[in-house]
Design a protein around this motif. Structure first.
Motif, PDB file in Angstrom:
ATOM      1  N   VAL A  44       0.838  -1.210   0.000  1.00 22.05           N
ATOM      2  CA  VAL A  44       0.000   0.000   0.000  1.00 22.05           C
ATOM      3  C   VAL A  44       0.867   1.251   0.000  1.00 22.05           C
ATOM      4  N   VAL A  45       1.857   1.294   0.884  1.00 24.57           N
ATOM      5  CA  VAL A  45       2.733   2.473   0.987  1.00 24.57           C
ATOM      6  C   VAL A  45       3.554   2.648  -0.285  1.00 24.57           C
ATOM      7  N   THR A  46       4.077   1.549  -0.822  1.00 26.97           N
ATOM      8  CA  THR A  46       4.910   1.625  -2.028  1.00 26.97           C
ATOM      9  C   THR A  46       4.123   2.175  -3.209  1.00 26.97           C
ATOM     10  N   GLY A  54       1.308   4.245 -11.079  1.00 22.13           N
ATOM     11  CA  GLY A  54       0.041   4.976 -11.092  1.00 22.13           C
ATOM     12  C   GLY A  54      -1.035   4.371 -11.954  1.00 22.13           C
ATOM     13  N   SER A  55      -0.782   3.193 -12.526  1.00 22.60           N
ATOM     14  CA  SER A  55      -1.785   2.570 -13.402  1.00 22.60           C
ATOM     15  C   SER A  55      -2.928   1.989 -12.570  1.00 22.60           C
ATOM     16  N   TYR A  58      -2.265  -1.169 -10.310  1.00 25.63           N
ATOM     17  CA  TYR A  58      -1.620  -0.987  -9.012  1.00 25.63           C
ATOM     18  C   TYR A  58      -2.561  -0.313  -8.017  1.00 25.63           C
ATOM     19  N   PHE A  59      -3.462   0.509  -8.501  1.00 27.41           N
ATOM     20  CA  PHE A  59      -4.475   1.100  -7.629  1.00 27.41           C
ATOM     21  C   PHE A  59      -5.325   0.007  -6.999  1.00 27.41           C
ATOM     22  N   PHE A  60      -5.767  -0.938  -7.823  1.00 29.82           N
ATOM     23  CA  PHE A  60      -6.589  -2.037  -7.310  1.00 29.82           C
ATOM     24  C   PHE A  60      -5.770  -2.970  -6.426  1.00 29.82           C
ATOM     25  N   LYS A 126      -7.729  -4.739 -25.037  1.00 28.73           N
ATOM     26  CA  LYS A 126      -7.944  -3.408 -25.625  1.00 28.73           C
ATOM     27  C   LYS A 126      -6.879  -2.439 -25.117  1.00 28.73           C
ATOM     28  N   PRO A 127      -5.603  -2.746 -25.379  1.00 27.79           N
ATOM     29  CA  PRO A 127      -4.516  -1.961 -24.781  1.00 27.79           C
ATOM     30  C   PRO A 127      -4.502  -0.496 -25.187  1.00 27.79           C
ATOM     31  N   LEU A 128      -4.922  -0.192 -26.414  1.00 28.72           N
ATOM     32  CA  LEU A 128      -4.889   1.194 -26.875  1.00 28.72           C
ATOM     33  C   LEU A 128      -5.932   2.070 -26.174  1.00 28.72           C
ATOM     34  N   HIS A 129      -6.981   1.448 -25.664  1.00 25.66           N
ATOM     35  CA  HIS A 129      -8.050   2.201 -24.998  1.00 25.66           C
ATOM     36  C   HIS A 129      -8.030   2.015 -23.481  1.00 25.66           C
ATOM     37  N   TYR A 130      -6.968   1.373 -22.985  1.00 27.82           N
ATOM     38  CA  TYR A 130      -6.917   0.990 -21.564  1.00 27.82           C
ATOM     39  C   TYR A 130      -7.085   2.188 -20.623  1.00 27.82           C
ATOM     40  N   LEU A 131      -6.248   3.207 -20.784  1.00 27.34           N
ATOM     41  CA  LEU A 131      -6.291   4.352 -19.880  1.00 27.34           C
ATOM     42  C   LEU A 131      -7.552   5.192 -20.055  1.00 27.34           C
ATOM     43  N   THR A 132      -8.163   5.097 -21.231  1.00 28.46           N
ATOM     44  CA  THR A 132      -9.416   5.824 -21.455  1.00 28.46           C
ATOM     45  C   THR A 132     -10.577   5.126 -20.756  1.00 28.46           C
TER      46      THR A 132
END
Length: 311
Positions: A44-46, A54-55, A58-60, A126-132
């Motif tokens: 959690v701290v790391t 920040g992806s 890692y949030f989950f 769907k890697p190209l739309h992942y962050l969207t």
């Protein structure tokens, strides 16, 4: 309203009455709890302190580790302390509280594992739309939904137990307060209540586990189009998730899918998702993930250097 009860506390039998066995189990569970807390809180701290992590994945993962830390704290300290006591008692209110928080964390983790599976599906298929697709607002929304799902599940289990009459005996053949052992102590017919509990817990586990296996099957099938390096990285991530899913769901299904009944093996099966899964998650997700390992090393180096500078 809670019905009139003559029972104000319960006695937990735990695993054994042999002092030597209890001492050995005390050391084992104490070390396990310490490693669980250190490992999960370090994750959690790391993740919180590392901009490179920040992806959404890692949030989950940070949320999963936090839930595991709370889940373990709900179960393990009571188990550890009881191993030092001749008579292992727990008050009715503490018992209900342990039931509520345990099922809240367990239910939230079940739904969070579904979210993590969907996250991997989007990232791989769907890697190209992942962050969207998996933007910050979506991540927070699905996390809230996961916790809400766990809360609704836990409230049902807790209300069922709280409204039952308990007039004796008060001995629970388990190491913590769970719904099935408590239903067997109720001074009323719990057959139909038990069916409702099976539907609420067991059926939910079975359906979600099946959906997760199907989703990972789809993900693995889509890896055919990947390069060997990309396939290896995706397989490493998915295999970690699948390991956690199997460790958590298979014992849950064994215990909660059947009608209300208690077998001696239940206590050992429960250990898998209350003790073993929370301690393995940090190792499963960090040892096979170079980004996590590097981030932990950098964080520990910063802490070490700060410690030296303050001396």
């Amino acid at each position: 309203m809670r019905q009139n009860n003559s029972i104000t506390e319960f006695v937990l039998l735990g695993f054994s009455q042999d002092p030597d066995v209890q001492n050995a189990l005390f050391v084992m569970f104490l070390l396990t709890y310490i490693v669980t807390m250190v490992g999960n809180l370090l994750i959690v701290v790391t993740i919180t302190a590392s901009p490179s992590l920040g992806s959404p994945m890692y949030f989950f993962l940070a949320c999963l580790s936090f839930i595991d830390a709370v889940y373990s704290t709900t179960i393990s300290p009571v188990l550890i302390v009881d191993l030092l006591c001749d008579i292992k008692t727990i008050s009715f209110s503490a018992c209900v509280g342990q039931l509520f928080i345990g099922h809240l964390c367990g239910g939230a983790e079940i739904f969070l594992l579904v979210v993590m599976a969907y996250d991997r599906y989007v990232a791989i298929c769907k890697p190209l739309h992942y962050l969207t697709i998996m933007n910050r607002q979506v991540c927070i929304l699905v996390l809230v939904l996961a916790v809400t799902g766990g809360f609704v599940h836990s409230v049902f289990q807790t209300v069922v137990v709280y409204t039952l009459p308990f007039c004796g005996p008060n001995v629970i053949d388990h190491f913590y307060c769970d719904v099935y052992p408590l239903l067997e102590l109720a001074c009323t017919d719990t057959y139909f209540i038990g069916l409702a509990v099976v539907f609420n817990g067991g059926a939910m586990c079975m359906v979600i586990f099946t959906l997760l296996l199907i989703s990972y099957g789809v993900i693995l099938n889509s890896l055919k189009t990947y390069s060997q390096e990309g396939r290896g990285k995706a397989l490493s991530t998915c295999s970690s998730h699948i390991t956690v899913v199997v460790l958590f769901f298979v014992p849950c299904i064994f215990i909660y899918v059947r009608p209300v009944s208690n077998f001696s093996i239940d206590k050992f099966m429960t250990i898998f998702f209350t003790v073993i899964a929370p301690i393995l998650n940090p190792f499963i997700y960090t040892l096979k993930n170079s980004e996590m390992r590097n981030a932990i090393e950098k964080l520990l180096c910063k802490i070490y250097l700060l410690g030296i500078s303050n001396v």
